[in-house]
Each structure stands twice: as C-alpha cells, then as structure tokens.
Write a protein that holds these residues in place. Structure first.
Motif, short mmCIF file in Angstrom:
data_model
loop_
_atom_site.label_atom_id
_atom_site.label_comp_id
_atom_site.label_asym_id
_atom_site.label_seq_id
_atom_site.Cartn_x
_atom_site.Cartn_y
_atom_site.Cartn_z
N GLY A 240 119.14 -17.41 14.50
CA GLY A 240 119.60 -16.50 15.59
C GLY A 240 119.77 -16.96 16.96
O GLY A 240 121.02 -16.76 17.75
N SER B 68 123.76 -12.66 17.52
CA SER B 68 123.14 -13.15 18.68
C SER B 68 123.62 -12.64 19.91
O SER B 68 122.81 -12.69 21.07
N ILE C 172 118.27 -12.58 9.52
CA ILE C 172 118.63 -11.83 10.63
C ILE C 172 117.38 -10.97 11.05
O ILE C 172 116.98 -11.10 12.22
#
Ligand code: MSK
Length: 654
Positions: A225, A528, A567
């Motif tokens: 990330g 992100s 994620i």
C-alpha cells in the motif's frame, strides 16, 4: 428470483449469459454451478506447504473425540492456527508481489523515459513530479526536469531492493501512524524483502506462531500500500497525467456493431496509453476503411479500463465477471490482455466466436492466444500491429452478434489531488470543506468500497447494495477497481446520483460542490489514493491525529483475488476497519479469525470484519463510523448557537 437472476443483477450480463447458452459457449457462470469450492481449502485449513501432506485440519465440530483432535494437527505438528495464518499470509505475499511487480515495470519505464530511451513516453505531469521529488528528498532547485526524473526513477527502483531502513513513502502517513508501525516493528524495509521474508516465514518449520505470522503479513502488506502500489500510482500519474474529472460510459453496450472493437484487459496502462495515441494514425484509419468498418472502438475491461477511462474517457466494457461476456457479444475483434485477472477460459470463449485473444506481457501467456510482446522501445509499432490484427479480423465475424443496449454515463477521475482542488479551489486546495462537513454531521463518514467480482455471489449485488446503503446514510464512498465499474453501471458516478440515492446531508454537500456521492479513484493499485485521501483528512485537522481516528471504514464484499487480501491487510494495518464479504479464508481457525477481527485493533488500531450480507456489512461500517464520531465528540451534528450579550461577556471573561 430465477436461477439466472441469482448470477447477476446487471441486465447486460444476464443477456449475455443467456446468449452464451444459446451459442453453446461455456462461461464462468456455468462452471460456478458445477465446480463447488473444496470445503477444507475454503476455510483455510488445508496445508500443502510440504509434501508429507497435504494435511487437512478442518474447524472443530462441537463434540469431537480424541482421534479427531489428533487430526486437527498436521503431520509436522502445525496447528490449525499456524496453517490458517500461513495460508492467509501467503495470500498477502502473493497479492503484494502482483501489485509490486506491476510497479517495478512502471518504475523501469519511468526511468527509461527520463533517460530519453523510450521516446514514445513522456513526463506529462510536472507538478506531480515535483511533489514526488520532494517526498523522495530529491533536490529540485533549477535542475532540469529530466535530471529530477532520473533521480526519482532510480530512487523508486531502489525501494524494491532496499534491505534496511524504511520505505520512503511511509513518511507520507500521519506521524502517529508511523509511530505505531515503528513500535510494532512493521515498518517495511524494502518491497522485495518483505515479500521474500513472508514467503520464507510461511515455509514448513519456520514461523509457527499465528499472531507473529499475521503481524509480519501486515509489514508485507504495508510494503504494497505505502510502497509498490503507491509508487505505481505516482509514477503512472507523472507519465500519463494525474486524472481529472472526465465523462465516460460503461457496460457492454459501449461495444459497436459497425466498428472494429478492441478490448484491453488487465492492469498495466503502458500499452493501452500508446494504443489510445495511435488510434487516429492514418495507416490505422485507412485499414479500418478498407475492411468496411465505420471506425475503431477501443474499450477497457477491469483495471486497464479504469486507467484509460480516468485519463482519456475511453469507455469501459465491464468488470471482472464480464470479460468472457464481452467476447460473447460476437463483436470483439481482439481482446488484448497484459497481467492479472485475465481468465484462462478467455481462450476457449474466443474460439466460440471470432475473437483474437492477444497476450502482451512476457509474464502472462495463455495457451491458445496469439502472443505479441509489448516492448517499450517499440511501443507504437507494437500497438499498431495489435490494432491491425483486430482490423483484419473484423471481416471474420460470425452471424451470432448481439450487443446489449445497456450503457451508463459517469464522471470519473477523482485522484486525491483532484478532490483536494474541487473541495478547496485552485488557490486554497484543501480537504477543509470535507472535514468541516464531517464535523458538522452533513457527511457522516467516509467509506472505501473496492475490489473484485466473485462468481460465488450475485455479480455486482453485494457491492451495489452496500454502496447504496452507505450513501443513503450520508457516508461518502471512495471506490476503485471492479467495484468502481459496478458503481458506474448503476449510475452512481454522476452528480445527479446524489439527489437520487444519497441522504440529505451528503446530497447537500455533493450538490454544492458538484461531486457524485461515489468517487471513482482508479484501479486496484490506486487504493493508495484512498490512503493519501485519508491522510489528507487527518492532516487537515479536527478529526483526530491518525487514520484510525477517522469516522471511516473500508469494504470489498465481492473480493476474490489474493491482491484484495493484501489491500485489505494494508488498510487494516493503516488503522481502518475493513469488511470483506462472500467468503472468509480463516474460518477454519477461530483464534486466527478472532485475532484478525478483534485483537489486531489493540496494536494496529485497525481490524478486519467479515459479513456476506451487504446490509449487515453497511450496518457494521456505519456503527464503526458512529463509534469514531463519538470518540471525536462529533456524534451529534453541531447546532448553530446564537449568543446573547450575557453569554458573550461570560466568554470574554473566561
Ligand atoms: S481487476 S483484482 S477483479 S478489482 Fe483490478 Fe477487478 Fe479485483 Fe481484478
């Protein structure tokens, strides 16, 4: 609900499933009926990390005898907890590897561009280049752009092989968050190092403490990330331009009967960007005319779609579960795939029709496909060659052509910087209006709804139901990946959707600023951007001093890919309550699930949740948001208090 309606809520998808049946073409929807998941593997209780097994350690029954207890330990003695945590950690490692290998490819092209070795690519966003240079600690002064870009490219590539220290972008996070990571020892050192170490830890006979495995997995996920994914997003923005709001269209109805249709599918925007640029090349246009087509129609699928949609408004044919169905229309002359989320069955479906399936990445070949390798130094030549393949194939179309009429308009392109600008204006770009509206209660909170489709649940239904429930309750939604495409198809990515679907508070803010209640922020790697948006909200003040203080939550109810677990784990490790649906991969171990769902919050201040019912998932997220509002002292909308003179005097005296 009929059997077919259980497969998807999207009418275009249903039409094409029915057409595939008529055409005798098998799709994932048929296979999902026949192939049932292995119950032991589904709960994360199968260990095949060595070949004394595979050992199966299913979740305990209510009453079990001594023999069954022995069976709940692998041959090497690995407990159900170790096995479950290892499997989970390996998913994190694989997902991180996928995003970060994509990022490495982008960084290499970026560096080659900076050095002038690939003239077909240019630096398009100088503003962002300066921003990244500052974050990387690179001197700007009056140095030429090219020199700064070379430094950025080299620094970015070094992040992959870094052995010690910390990834540079960690410094973008709120200070309190950085402190949490350092105190817990989960600040990632180098991208490749974290993936390799996690794979090592999960080998037979290495890390056999489930909590340690899951915390180590957090370090690896953070390397995704705040490392690979962030590098990928930033460098792609510099190369191709930071997305700004743009109009687009979505669903299978974007395909055109009388034009050559080329669908790009996968994740890397490099080749699709070049293809967009050569569409109007005289050779291409002439070839199109010569085969009697009215034009050439480039469309996207999955995250490649999101990339070129955000920057060029190229239409989106669909999300993950629609990839085969695009071919089923009978009008896709070429499907061009790069990496990730491309089903091998595309080759079989393509055979039912006339479609040429073209692979372009040396890392992702498919048996039965034509391979035309993308070579950055010959980018235009490759792009034209592929388009010519499609054009040549136009006349091979069969008669069984049918394009669903369903198309929806949408406004996309909400990068973190764009939201900043739209909310605050050019001269005072800031998240202040968002923070103020969260504090005054018009906006209850922020949700990130991201991720895939999963053939084990009704296509698009969980994500859509969840998103509608959230915005109805004044929670603004940030979305990426296939969930973003779902939102677009349902008409949620337009400013008008605020009036139709959002609660009064959220609708009033959206109408004032001209924003949709659901903001499309890009592809999977662009999660992100959500981290950056959350950080910007923290830094703007008034809502605590860490991401975990924010009235915010995340979800991926239709997840299926290992990337989604990576994620989810980096969102949890960044302080976010993150709810997954459909299936959960650690149900075989109650302690592992409890650690992820409850105990992790003690250290990382974020936690996982699992809820297949989208309405219940929305309730969980809203309850969490309300809990955070209460902790911040903003649980009631602030009323305007009018002071009389006596009150004013009291205040002055205080
Ligand atoms: S494409 S990872 S199905 S979001 Fe990014 Fe969609 Fe999930 Fe692939």
């Amino acid at each position: 609900m009929s059997d077919i309606e259980k497969k998807s809520i999207d009418p275009a998808t249903i039409e094409m499933i029915e057409k595939a049946h008529i055409d005798g073409c098998e799709t994932i929807f048929d296979r999902a009926d026949v192939m049932k998941p292995c119950p032991i593997g589904a709960e994360g209780s199968c260990c095949k990390h060595c070949y004394m097994g595979p050992c199966r350690v299913p979740a305990p029954k209510k009453k079990e005898g001594a023999l069954e207890k022995i069976r709940r330990i692998g041959l090497c003695g690995a407990t159900a907890e170790t096995i479950s945590a290892r499997n989970f950690a390996r998913m994190v490692a694989a997902g991180t590897a996928a995003h970060c290998d994509h990022a490495r490819g982008v960084a290499k092209v970026f560096l080659a561009t900076a050095k002038g070795e690939v003239p077909e690519f240019q630096i398009k966003d100088e503003q962002k280049l300066y921003q990244v240079a500052m974050d990387f600690g690179i001197e700007i002064g009056d140095r030429p752009i090219r020199e700064i870009a070379i430094d950025i490219g080299e620094r970015a590539l070094a992040e992959f092989g870094r052995q010690e220290g910390e990834l540079i972008f960690l410094k973008r996070a709120p200070l309190k968050r950085q402190e949490i990571w350092r105190n817990l020892g989960v600040a990632p050192r180098g991208i490749d190092r974290e993936v390799v170490e996690l794979l090592h830890r999960t080998c037979m006979g290495v890390d056999q403490d489930y909590q340690d495995l899951l915390i180590s997995a957090a370090r690896c996920a953070l390397a995704d990330g705040w490392g690979g994914s962030m590098i990928s997003t930033e460098l792609q923005d510099i190369l191709f331009g930071n997305p700004v709001p743009i109009l687009g269209q979505v669903n299978l109805g974007v395909l055109k009967k009388d034009e050559v249709n080329v669908v790009v599918h996968g994740h890397e925007p490099l080749l699709p960007e070049i293809m967009v640029g050569v569409l109007n090349d005289p050779d291409i246009q002439q070839a199109v005319q010569s085969v009697g087509a009215k034009g050439i129609n480039l469309a996207g699928m999955c995250c490649s779609a999101n990339e070129i949609l955000m920057r060029h408004g190229i239409p989106v044919a669909g999300n993950f579960l629609q990839q085969e169905l695009a071919i089923v229309t009978g009008v896709v002359d070429a499907m061009v795939v790069d990496i990730q989320c491309e089903m091998q069955s595309l080759a079989q479906v393509a055979k039912c029709y006339h479609t040429k399936l073209i692979t372009t990445s040396p890392k992702a070949k498919i048996e039965g496909a034509i391979h035309i390798e993308f070579e950055e130094r010959e980018a235009q030549k490759v792009a034209k060659k592929i388009l010519m393949e499609a054009i040549e194939n136009f006349s091979n179309r069969k008669t069984n052509v049918e394009i669903p009429s369903h198309v929806a308009d949408m406004v996309v392109g909400f990068s973190h910087e764009t939201i900043n600008y739209l909310l605050g204006g050019f001269f005072r770009a800031s998240y202040r209006p968002l923070n103020d509206n969260i504090i005054n209660g018009r906006i209850r909170g922020i949700a990130g709804v991201v991720g895939c489709n999963n053939a084990r649940t009704t296509h698009d239904d969980p994500n859509l139901t969840l998103i509608k429930e959230l915005i109805k309750n004044d929670v603004i939604v940030l979305t990426t990946g296939c969930a973003a495409i779902t939102s677009g198809k349902a008409g949620l990515l337009t400013p008008e959707a605020a009036k139709l679907y959002a609660g009064d508070g959220l609708a009033s803010v959206c109408e004032a600023v001209g924003l949709p209640p659901v903001l499309h922020m890009g592809a999977c790697v662009d999660n992100s951007r959500i981290l950056m948006a959350a950080t910007a909200v923290v830094k703007d003040g008034g809502l605590g001093d860490d991401i975990s203080d924010l009235p915010a939550a995340g979800a991926a109810l239709e997840w299926m890919h290992e990337k989604a677990i990576a994620i989810g784990h980096y969102f949890v490790a960044s302080g976010v309550f993150t709810v997954f649906g459909t299936v959960w991969p650690t149900t075989g171990s109650e302690p592992v699930s409890r650690f992820l769902f409850e105990e992790l919050e003690n250290s990382l201040k974020g936690k996982w949740g699992f809820e297949p019912d989208p309405r219940k998932a929305a309730k969980l997220m809203i309850e969490h948001i309300d809990k955070k509002r209460k902790a911040l002292g903003i649980d009631r909308a602030r009323e305007r208090v009018l002071f009389d003179m006596a009150k004013r005097r009291e205040l002055d005296a205080a």
